[in-house]
Design an enzyme around this catalytic site. Structure first.
Site, PDB file in Angstrom:
ATOM      1  N   CYS A 173      -4.329  -5.168   4.665  1.00  0.00           N
ATOM      2  CA  CYS A 173      -3.645  -6.379   5.117  1.00  0.00           C
ATOM      3  C   CYS A 173      -4.344  -6.928   6.359  1.00  0.00           C
ATOM      4  CB  CYS A 173      -2.193  -6.070   5.465  1.00  0.00           C
ATOM      5  SG  CYS A 173      -1.247  -5.522   4.050  1.00  0.00           S
TER       6      CYS A 173
ATOM      7  N   CYS B 220       0.386  -1.381   1.889  1.00  0.00           N
ATOM      8  CA  CYS B 220      -0.983  -1.846   1.615  1.00  0.00           C
ATOM      9  C   CYS B 220      -1.959  -1.353   2.664  1.00  0.00           C
ATOM     10  CB  CYS B 220      -1.054  -3.361   1.460  1.00  0.00           C
ATOM     11  SG  CYS B 220      -0.761  -4.303   2.955  1.00  0.00           S
TER      12      CYS B 220
ATOM     13  N   CYS C  64       2.023  -6.102  -0.939  1.00  0.00           N
ATOM     14  CA  CYS C  64       1.844  -4.715  -1.349  1.00  0.00           C
ATOM     15  C   CYS C  64       0.510  -4.638  -2.073  1.00  0.00           C
ATOM     16  CB  CYS C  64       3.019  -4.193  -2.185  1.00  0.00           C
ATOM     17  SG  CYS C  64       3.263  -4.973  -3.776  1.00  0.00           S
TER      18      CYS C  64
END
Length: 142
Positions: free
Chosen positions: A94, A90, A16
């Site tokens: 990522c 996120c 996250c």
């Protein structure tokens, strides 16, 4: 006569933004329920300075102590070393690698919220982790 290969355990990375709430809870539940039958990592694309105190309290209510955990920065190596990458808000931060299994869990962000608001997020994460264990063929522990 050859010896049979020892099956490796699945490796899961929870990501996250701050690695202070959702990913910490998910990692804690997977560690508790998966034991040594699964490798667990968590990280954040922009880690906070500390784990959310309401998250620490909410997990303590169900017997999980993460008071010593600290947010960790997301690294390319952590993604490469994981079989399953589970993102939780996120977005594009990522990294994506072909051949990895990616899941996105849509969960409310506990940042800035009290323990009352964190409890339902905690409970939903536990449900999702239990489902993940079933998908991975890992029998949950206590």
């Amino acid at each position: 006569m050859s010896t049979p290969a020892v099956p490796s355990v699945p490796s899961v990375l929870f990501v996250c933004v701050h690695n202070a709430g959702r990913s910490q809870m998910a990692a804690a539940f997977l560690t508790r329920l998966g034991g040594d039958r699964v490798e667990v990592r968590s990280a954040g694309s922009a880690p906070a300075g500390a784990v959310n105190p309401a998250v620490v309290e909410a997990l303590a209510e169900v017997g999980i102590d993460i008071s010593a955990e600290v947010p960790k920065v997301l690294t390319v190596e952590a993604v490469r070393a994981s079989d399953v990458v589970i993102t939780m808000g996120c977005g594009d931060a990522c990294p994506f690698f072909p051949g990895k299994r990616y899941l996105d869990w849509t969960l409310e962000d506990p940042a800035g919220q009290g323990v009352e608001a964190v409890r339902p997020i905690r409970d939903r994460i536990e449900e999702l982790v239990r489902g993940l264990l079933a998908e991975l063929g890992v029998q949950p522990g206590a």
